[in-house]
Design an enzyme around this catalytic site. Sequence first.
Site, mmCIF file in Angstrom:
data_model
loop_
_atom_site.group_PDB
_atom_site.id
_atom_site.type_symbol
_atom_site.label_atom_id
_atom_site.label_comp_id
_atom_site.label_asym_id
_atom_site.label_seq_id
_atom_site.Cartn_x
_atom_site.Cartn_y
_atom_site.Cartn_z
ATOM 1 N N TYR A 114 0.868 -1.184 0.000
ATOM 2 C CA TYR A 114 0.000 0.000 0.000
ATOM 3 C C TYR A 114 0.897 1.224 0.000
ATOM 4 O O TYR A 114 1.991 1.224 -0.573
ATOM 5 C CB TYR A 114 -0.912 -0.165 1.233
ATOM 6 N N ARG A 167 -7.622 10.903 -9.490
ATOM 7 C CA ARG A 167 -6.734 11.555 -8.504
ATOM 8 C C ARG A 167 -6.170 10.440 -7.637
ATOM 9 O O ARG A 167 -6.747 10.097 -6.617
ATOM 10 C CB ARG A 167 -7.528 12.591 -7.672
ATOM 11 N N LYS A 185 -6.215 -1.245 -1.690
ATOM 12 C CA LYS A 185 -7.180 -0.900 -0.626
ATOM 13 C C LYS A 185 -7.905 -2.155 -0.148
ATOM 14 O O LYS A 185 -8.095 -2.361 1.052
ATOM 15 C CB LYS A 185 -8.197 0.122 -1.154
ATOM 16 N N GLU A 256 -13.016 5.462 -4.267
ATOM 17 C CA GLU A 256 -11.633 5.767 -3.882
ATOM 18 C C GLU A 256 -10.914 6.505 -5.002
ATOM 19 O O GLU A 256 -10.944 6.077 -6.170
ATOM 20 C CB GLU A 256 -10.891 4.459 -3.576
ATOM 21 N N ASP A 257 -10.294 7.597 -4.653
ATOM 22 C CA ASP A 257 -9.388 8.315 -5.557
ATOM 23 C C ASP A 257 -10.020 8.699 -6.895
ATOM 24 O O ASP A 257 -9.438 8.490 -7.969
ATOM 25 C CB ASP A 257 -8.090 7.512 -5.753
ATOM 26 N N ASP A 279 -13.930 6.834 0.808
ATOM 27 C CA ASP A 279 -12.841 6.716 1.773
ATOM 28 C C ASP A 279 -12.029 8.006 1.874
ATOM 29 O O ASP A 279 -11.596 8.390 2.961
ATOM 30 C CB ASP A 279 -11.958 5.546 1.341
ATOM 31 N N ASP A 280 -11.802 8.683 0.748
ATOM 32 C CA ASP A 280 -10.993 9.912 0.779
ATOM 33 C C ASP A 280 -11.698 11.027 1.531
ATOM 34 O O ASP A 280 -11.054 11.903 2.112
ATOM 35 C CB ASP A 280 -10.668 10.365 -0.647
ATOM 36 N N ASN A 419 -0.094 12.208 0.162
ATOM 37 C CA ASN A 419 0.620 10.984 -0.220
ATOM 38 C C ASN A 419 1.108 11.062 -1.658
ATOM 39 O O ASN A 419 0.524 11.796 -2.450
ATOM 40 C CB ASN A 419 -0.335 9.781 -0.097
HETATM 41 N N1 LIG Z 1 -3.478 10.402 4.654
HETATM 42 C C1 LIG Z 1 -4.616 9.973 4.135
HETATM 43 O O1 LIG Z 1 -5.257 9.060 4.651
HETATM 44 C C2 LIG Z 1 -5.142 10.618 2.911
HETATM 45 C C3 LIG Z 1 -4.391 11.502 2.210
HETATM 46 N N2 LIG Z 1 -4.911 12.108 1.102
HETATM 47 C C4 LIG Z 1 -4.011 12.957 0.345
HETATM 48 O O2 LIG Z 1 -4.472 14.277 0.341
HETATM 49 C C5 LIG Z 1 -4.129 14.890 -0.872
HETATM 50 C C6 LIG Z 1 -5.343 15.598 -1.426
HETATM 51 O O3 LIG Z 1 -6.382 14.682 -1.649
HETATM 52 P P1 LIG Z 1 -7.824 15.211 -2.103
HETATM 53 O O4 LIG Z 1 -8.310 16.267 -1.201
HETATM 54 O O5 LIG Z 1 -8.670 14.028 -2.285
HETATM 55 O O6 LIG Z 1 -7.460 15.840 -3.523
HETATM 56 P P2 LIG Z 1 -8.237 16.979 -4.290
HETATM 57 O O7 LIG Z 1 -7.663 17.017 -5.643
HETATM 58 O O8 LIG Z 1 -9.690 16.791 -4.133
HETATM 59 O O9 LIG Z 1 -7.836 18.311 -3.509
HETATM 60 C C7 LIG Z 1 -6.558 18.865 -3.508
HETATM 61 C C8 LIG Z 1 -6.673 20.241 -2.920
HETATM 62 O O10 LIG Z 1 -5.376 20.778 -2.778
HETATM 63 C C9 LIG Z 1 -5.348 22.056 -3.399
HETATM 64 N N3 LIG Z 1 -4.006 22.330 -3.864
HETATM 65 C C10 LIG Z 1 -3.346 21.788 -4.898
HETATM 66 N N4 LIG Z 1 -2.115 22.330 -5.011
HETATM 67 C C11 LIG Z 1 -2.029 23.256 -4.040
HETATM 68 C C12 LIG Z 1 -1.039 24.176 -3.664
HETATM 69 N N5 LIG Z 1 0.102 24.254 -4.330
HETATM 70 N N6 LIG Z 1 -1.285 24.983 -2.625
HETATM 71 C C13 LIG Z 1 -2.447 24.935 -1.968
HETATM 72 N N7 LIG Z 1 -3.435 24.075 -2.275
HETATM 73 C C14 LIG Z 1 -3.221 23.253 -3.304
HETATM 74 C C15 LIG Z 1 -6.345 21.950 -4.519
HETATM 75 O O11 LIG Z 1 -6.735 23.255 -4.941
HETATM 76 P P3 LIG Z 1 -7.469 23.449 -6.359
HETATM 77 O O12 LIG Z 1 -8.707 22.630 -6.310
HETATM 78 O O13 LIG Z 1 -7.721 24.897 -6.392
HETATM 79 O O14 LIG Z 1 -6.500 22.936 -7.377
HETATM 80 C C16 LIG Z 1 -7.458 21.198 -3.802
HETATM 81 O O15 LIG Z 1 -8.196 22.064 -2.997
HETATM 82 C C17 LIG Z 1 -3.557 13.796 -1.761
HETATM 83 O O16 LIG Z 1 -2.151 13.869 -1.758
HETATM 84 C C18 LIG Z 1 -3.958 12.530 -1.097
HETATM 85 O O17 LIG Z 1 -3.008 11.504 -1.256
HETATM 86 C C19 LIG Z 1 -6.183 11.902 0.680
HETATM 87 C C20 LIG Z 1 -6.968 11.007 1.339
HETATM 88 C C21 LIG Z 1 -6.478 10.257 2.471
HETATM 89 C C1 LIG Z 2 -4.602 7.289 1.597
HETATM 90 C C2 LIG Z 2 -5.486 7.705 0.540
HETATM 91 O O1 LIG Z 2 -6.612 7.258 0.445
HETATM 92 C C3 LIG Z 2 -5.050 8.685 -0.397
HETATM 93 O O2 LIG Z 2 -3.964 9.242 -0.251
HETATM 94 O O3 LIG Z 2 -5.801 8.955 -1.341
HETATM 95 MG MG LIG Z 3 -7.436 7.600 -1.455
#
Ligand SMILES: NC(=O)C1=CN([C@@H]2O[C@H](COP(=O)(O)OP(=O)(O)OC[C@H]3O[C@@H](n4cnc5c(N)ncnc54)[C@H](OP(=O)(O)O)[C@@H]3O)[C@@H](O)[C@H]2O)C=CC1
Ligand SMILES: CC(=O)C(=O)O
Ligand SMILES: [Mg+2]
Length: 558
Positions: A114, A167, A185, A256-257, A279-280, A419
Amino acid sequence: MADTKMASQLKHVESTKAPLHALASSGLALLHEPNQNKGTAFSRDERQALGLEGLLPHAVESLDRQVERVLSHLDTKMDDLERYIYLIGLEDRNETVFYKTIMSDPKRFIPILYDPTVADACLTFGNLYRRARGMYITRHMKGRIAEVLRNWPRKDVRFICVSTGGRILGLGDIGANGMGIPIGKLQLYTACAAVPPDCLLPVLFDIGTTNESLRADPFYLGTREPPLAEAELDELTEEFITAVQEVFPDCCVHFEDWKGTDAIRMLDRYRDRILTYNDDIQGTASVALAGIAAAMNITGGKLSEQRVLFLGAGSAGIGISKLIAAEMQTKGLTAEEARARIALFDVNGLVEASRTDLTEAQKLYAHKGPPTKDFVKFIKEFKPTVLIGVSTKAGAFNQQVVEAMSQLNERPVIFALSNPTTKAECTAEQAYTWSKGKALFAAGVQFDDVEFEGKIYRPGQANNFYIYPAIGLATYVARPKRLTDECFIVAAHATADQVGPALCAKGMLYPSQDQILETEVTTATRIVEYMFDAGLAQVERPRDIRAWIEGQLYKPHY
Ligand SMILES: NC(=O)C1=CN([C@@H]2O[C@H](COP(=O)(O)OP(=O)(O)OC[C@H]3O[C@@H](n4cnc5c(N)ncnc54)[C@H](OP(=O)(O)O)[C@@H]3O)[C@@H](O)[C@H]2O)C=CC1
Ligand SMILES: CC(=O)C(=O)O
Ligand SMILES: [Mg+2]
């Protein structure tokens, strides 16, 4: 004659996993059925009864000896991606040895199967490809998705993990290469929560990709088209969801994603209609809430008094905001008061009310203050106690950011959740060094311990794998009608409650991964209790919920 032969076969195969009449194959075909194959562990009687004589070397081995051999193979591999490739091959050959290996040392194997290794596996999915696993649904199947789903050989599918690849982690849109994520997953449903693997189906919803270099890659395995427009995607998803209901009526759909906006829209559309979760959005929210609750146990603070600032306002940022606000409301705050304690930044700066590019979900958290793109200045004004990175922007929590948080707080809570490792907003070493050991830190990946001024700091891993396998197990046993946000709040508290005083003393925010099965069964037990109390469960309430769950756990043995 035939009956006599069958009776004698049945006698000989008493010890096999499935009774003979349930075994689809015999002979060489059986050795190629990963969920029935025992390889060198087939006994002499079984070999005789099942037409395996001569097809295996002489030795009859135990499962433990088979695992020992696997471990010795793994030792010869150069890196974790090679170990990943080897383990997937093992799963293709012998599922029991695969899960026995993984479950014998989850802390070691989670990062291989993972996050973060799965990121490398996804990036090179087309090159690494060896054998089919799961299902691929494309736009070209429109009108026939139910018929296609019927090609899956098992009927009691209880979980589909479906991704568009739009994503994947923080890697952006990698289309069909994203299949590594639904596969990984679901492997953790079993590895972390002992959900039987037979009922799990990974699906890549291949809607095309914006990724032009992938579309031009000769090894790319997906449809080489730009993604469907929103209306077409919604139509195809609707057909897919309807088809799943028809073909696998007891199935929970785990999203997911997907691209952030698609993720939020699909959850809104389906959460009250079918058994589903994202999940996200919800799993991540739950694991973040768990980490904050554990941090409060260390600082003595109250969750309702925290001020939470996000970098990233996508599916994860919005999901976490919503769950934190919901939790604050249970402590007496109004919705408006709770939301005022939350602020988000995205690519365009502060999410605030004068912006015209906000989604409906973001508008709820729009800050009242003036527009700004100055993150550090805003930290000084907003005075967050908790900082959460879900931006995919590596290094965004620089020294100035961490120092600003540390000047404001005795124990700043800093979560760099993006991540894989290369996308984390800061490393554990940076968080501890720049905060001079004050930070309560967690990241999406497991960073190594950090020594700072003679003291060892243990970073947490705030990853939704602490939550979604337990949600899966609870769903598997209790068969709820729906999964509500409360299920994820219960999961968060159950996880935080398992961070005992010894772990708290080390600054740890999550339970140890060595005992992940024990942890997730405990979490699942709490979720199931809630499901019964809330009238969500659709089975009869047992007297001893924990024992009842334990009786249904998958055990990797022959
Ligand atoms: N630890 C965990 O369990 C998890 C971690 N994550 C991680 O979180 C991250 C985001 O996931 P998710 O929210 O689903 O993705 P999204 O694409 O839905 O959201 C990303 C967000 O980050 C913003 N963003 C992108 N680049 C920048 C920057 N340079 N400065 C400020 N903001 C920025 C985007 O803005 P805009 O829309 O304006 O481009 C958007 O609001 C991923 O890396 C994912 O791996 C996600 C789920 C679980
Ligand atoms: C961990 C996870 O679900 C993610 O980074 O999208
Ligand atoms: Mg995910």
